[in-house]
Design a protein around this motif. Structure first.
Motif, PDB file in Angstrom:
ATOM      1  N   GLY A   1       0.828  -1.217   0.000  1.00 43.18           N
ATOM      2  CA  GLY A   1       0.000   0.000   0.000  1.00 43.18           C
ATOM      3  C   GLY A   1       0.851   1.250   0.000  1.00 43.18           C
ATOM      4  O   GLY A   1       0.582   2.214  -0.722  1.00 43.18           O
ATOM      5  N   SER A   2       1.917   1.223   0.812  1.00 45.09           N
ATOM      6  CA  SER A   2       2.804   2.390   0.872  1.00 45.09           C
ATOM      7  C   SER A   2       3.513   2.613  -0.445  1.00 45.09           C
ATOM      8  O   SER A   2       3.707   3.742  -0.876  1.00 45.09           O
ATOM      9  N   ILE A   3       3.888   1.502  -1.074  1.00 41.41           N
ATOM     10  CA  ILE A   3       4.579   1.637  -2.363  1.00 41.41           C
ATOM     11  C   ILE A   3       3.637   2.240  -3.398  1.00 41.41           C
ATOM     12  O   ILE A   3       4.024   3.128  -4.169  1.00 41.41           O
ATOM     13  N   VAL A   4       2.380   1.784  -3.372  1.00 39.35           N
ATOM     14  CA  VAL A   4       1.399   2.342  -4.306  1.00 39.35           C
ATOM     15  C   VAL A   4       1.224   3.834  -4.063  1.00 39.35           C
ATOM     16  O   VAL A   4       1.187   4.635  -5.005  1.00 39.35           O
ATOM     17  N   MET A   5       1.154   4.218  -2.782  1.00 44.66           N
ATOM     18  CA  MET A   5       0.976   5.644  -2.488  1.00 44.66           C
ATOM     19  C   MET A   5       2.207   6.449  -2.894  1.00 44.66           C
ATOM     20  O   MET A   5       2.090   7.579  -3.375  1.00 44.66           O
ATOM     21  N   ALA A   6       3.378   5.858  -2.707  1.00 44.36           N
ATOM     22  CA  ALA A   6       4.600   6.542  -3.139  1.00 44.36           C
ATOM     23  C   ALA A   6       4.574   6.757  -4.647  1.00 44.36           C
ATOM     24  O   ALA A   6       4.914   7.839  -5.148  1.00 44.36           O
ATOM     25  N   ALA A   7       4.104   5.720  -5.364  1.00 50.10           N
ATOM     26  CA  ALA A   7       4.003   5.839  -6.818  1.00 50.10           C
ATOM     27  C   ALA A   7       3.006   6.930  -7.193  1.00 50.10           C
ATOM     28  O   ALA A   7       3.253   7.737  -8.092  1.00 50.10           O
ATOM     29  N   CYS A   8       1.862   6.963  -6.467  1.00 49.27           N
ATOM     30  CA  CYS A   8       0.862   7.999  -6.721  1.00 49.27           C
ATOM     31  C   CYS A   8       1.463   9.381  -6.536  1.00 49.27           C
ATOM     32  O   CYS A   8       1.241  10.286  -7.341  1.00 49.27           O
ATOM     33  N   PHE A   9       2.229   9.527  -5.451  1.00 53.77           N
ATOM     34  CA  PHE A   9       2.801  10.834  -5.171  1.00 53.77           C
ATOM     35  C   PHE A   9       3.779  11.246  -6.269  1.00 53.77           C
ATOM     36  O   PHE A   9       3.774  12.388  -6.726  1.00 53.77           O
ATOM     37  N   MET A  10       4.585  10.288  -6.702  1.00 56.80           N
ATOM     38  CA  MET A  10       5.511  10.584  -7.799  1.00 56.80           C
ATOM     39  C   MET A  10       4.754  10.977  -9.060  1.00 56.80           C
ATOM     40  O   MET A  10       5.192  11.815  -9.842  1.00 56.80           O
ATOM     41  N   PHE A  11       3.600  10.364  -9.236  1.00 57.20           N
ATOM     42  CA  PHE A  11       2.778  10.648 -10.413  1.00 57.20           C
ATOM     43  C   PHE A  11       2.169  12.046 -10.340  1.00 57.20           C
ATOM     44  O   PHE A  11       2.046  12.739 -11.351  1.00 57.20           O
TER      45      PHE A  11
END
Lengths: 299, 327
Positions: free
Chosen positions: B291-301
């Motif tokens: 979940g954290s990795i997905v959110m990190a990806a979202c933030f980068m996006f």
């Protein structure tokens, strides 16, 4: 006499130039809009298969529609769910964005800050990001109404609704609204902009006259702002409709996409067309009600 | 007698003023409360995204941690970067989506200028068609579009040529940037109906005098457009550019349909949850670091758009008042 002829000459020349400006778009519309549109209507009534170098389309009549409506239980469920979601999202987005638009259009301290904040969803708005947030969240305001165990542990708007003891239909409607409130607020971005732009277009003169006549703010809104916004209302309604229907989380879109991946193009087209026609009629009916009972009254 | 009357008047005036200040205060209070509470909902996903993106595996087992983390797990960003194949996806976004956004900004302005500034017979039909392109969602035409793109052919001419000579000139433009460029060049790309509409509303509001003067001085329509209309339309170009860039940046649907290997960032992000388990991270996005990795990806996006917004924010907010989208 001579002058008149020359004048007409300029007009025809201008017409020609205007047409030339729009010509590429006309070609594009035919190739990339009308041809696929007609094709997709044909697909609804036929079986489409892709072979190397050719597309085979066999006319099948109503088979796709029958299959989608009567055999596929998932589709009717999804259709019901999607239309239900549309039915509660649409009015909430329209009204919420109007209220926010009115508030943000007033002159007050910190207006620039709030505007920047509320236009943020327009910029960051992304169905993907919102969906992922919903997938990862565990216990917070976003999950009110969706997860019973979380809901029981919180003093939330949902418990207040339960406590009020409203009729089931009303309370379930409110429950839905609250559980989706984050999505709904984030869908309001462009609509707020459209409302504000519409309000900016209303001449100040009308408000000055109203002030001289001693009208209250409330009367100003109902007799000036609201009727003057009727054209924008149509625009906002259409935008909201398209936006809701094409959202990534939309159940019917999701299912149609899966069918496309399995190369059942005919079935997918039938799904999309049935859905779109229902939503279109619904939006039309809502707009008609609006113009009949709200806008016309004041004119 | 006169004096008393005057007092009367001042008294009533004061009372009115008092009432007005009270009601003004009430509205101000209501406004601030309403805007702040809903504003919280607006800002909430961003805050949530940032905090969650820094969570470590241990913090998931601690229910007391919601906002304030004890330690920051920057590793999430490293993993997200590699799971997204960020450089490649970013390159595709720029190459495919941003270029077609730019093409669309240009082509839509040309079409809109023709429709806004000139009178000709077929204009009314064109306006109706324009509304149709806005109202009918892309999803309705995407399936035939995709099939057509797999064997690009204009009005069946190349197909006939194939039957006659046996040489197949029909190319597959799927999975190439051209499946995005072609519609954009003709002004019928992603949401271009709305963009043409915005342009038209703005061009209609421009004073005609300058252009007429240019006409009289012998400037052609192209010159008038480029040297008179475009320079005085900075506001609308800014608005349309922002919309176009944002919409293309966030587009995953067209990409999902047209692109199978050259995935832009939005599509890579959408596929991330199903990809993470294959890379050795957990399935469950709610309880594991996935979940954290997905959110990190979202933030980068989100960051590039956020930066763009912060830079252009003042101008954009002002432009809303001036563009007159709704005429």
């Amino acid at each position: 006499m001579k002058k008149a002829v020359k004048h007409r000459g300029i007009e025809t020349l201008k017409a020609k130039y205007g047409f030339r400006f729009a010509l590429p778009w006309c070609i594009g519309v035919v190739i990339f809009f009308f041809v696929p549109l007609i094709q997709s209507v044909i697909y609804v009534f036929s079986d489409v298969s892709l072979a190397a170098g050719s597309i085979e389309i066999n006319f099948e009549g109503l088979t796709n529609i029958k299959e989608v409506l009567f055999t596929d239980a998932n589709y009717t469920n999804n259709l019901g769910g999607a239309i239900g979601k549309f039915a509660y999202s649409f009015p909430v987005i329209m009204i919420l964005s109007l209220i926010l638009g009115i508030l943000l259009n007033q002159k007050f301290h910190g207006r620039i800050f709030y505007r920047a904040l509320y236009f943020l969803p327009v910029i960051v708005a992304s169905g993907v990001v919102m969906e992922l947030i919903f997938m990862t969240r565990s216990s917070d305001i976003a999950s009110i109404g969706t997860d019973a165990s979380v809901r029981d542990n919180m003093i939330s708007a949902a418990t207040v609704i339960d406590w009020l003891g409203l009729p089931v239909t009303v309370s379930s409607y409110l429950d839905n609204v609250i559980s989706q409130i984050m999505n709904l607020v984030w869908s309001c971005g462009v609509q707020i902009i459209l409302w504000i732009a519409g309000m900016q277009a209303i001449p100040d003169l009308l408000y000055e006259v109203a002030k001289v006549e001693g009208a209250t703010k409330w009367e100003e809104f109902w007799f000036i702002t609201f009727p003057m916004l009727s054209r924008v209302t149509v625009l906002v309604a259409v935008y909201t409709m398209v936006d809701l229907v094409t959202a990534k989380t939309d159940l019917v879109m999701e299912q149609a996409y899966q069918y496309t991946q399995q190369q059942s193009y005919g079935t997918a087209s039938a799904m999309l067309w049935i859905y779109f026609i229902i939503i279109g009629l619904l939006t039309g009916a809502l707009l008609l009600c609006f113009t009949r009972f709200c806008a016309k009254r004041w004119e | 007698m006169f004096k008393l009357k005057k007092d009367d008047i001042t008294f009533t005036l004061n009372r009115l003023k008092h009432r007005r200040t009270v009601s003004a205060l009430a509205t101000a209070l209501f406004r601030i409360l309403m805007l702040t509470s809903i504003g919280y909902i607006v800002i909430y996903p961003l805050l949530y995204m940032i905090v969650t993106s820094l969570r470590s595996t241990e913090s998931y087992s601690d229910p007391g941690i919601i906002w304030l983390l004890k330690d920051y797990c920057w590793e999430n960003y490293v993993d997200a970067f590699s799971a997204l194949k960020f450089p490649e996806a970013f390159k595709n976004t720029i190459l495919v989506e941003m270029v077609s956004a730019f093409l669309e900004i240009v082509s839509c302005s040309i079409v809109a200028y023709g429709l806004a500034r000139f009178e000709f017979r077929s204009k009314k039909i064109m306006m109706v068609v324009l509304i149709l392109t806005i109202v009918i969602p892309t999803q309705m035409i995407i399936i035939p579009q995709m099939i057509n793109f797999s064997q690009l052919d204009f009005f069946g001419i190349l197909g006939l040529f194939n039957k006659a000579t046996g040489i197949d000139l029909r190319v597959n433009v799927l999975d190439t940037p051209f499946s995005f460029y072609l519609p954009s060049i003709f002004g019928i790309g992603l949401k271009s109906g709305i963009m043409i509409f915005i342009y038209i509303q703005f061009f209609k509001g421009l004073p005609k005098e300058l252009e007429e003067a240019a006409w009289i001085d012998g400037a052609g329509p192209v010159k008038t457009f480029l040297q008179i209309a475009v320079p005085s339309s900075g506001v609308v170009f800014l608005t349309v550019t922002i919309f176009s860039v944002v919409w293309h940046w966030n587009d995953y649907y067209l990409a999902a349909m047209f692109m199978t290997n050259n995935r832009p960032l939005a599509l890579a992000l959408a596929n991330l949850p199903s990809q993470l388990p294959t890379l050795g991270f957990g399935y469950n996005l709610m309880t594991t670091r996935a979940g954290s990795i997905v959110m990190a990806a979202c933030f980068m996006f989100v960051v590039p758009m956020l930066v763009m917004y912060i830079i252009l924010q003042g101008k954009f907010v002002k432009s809303i008042d001036r563009v007159g989208i709704t005429g």
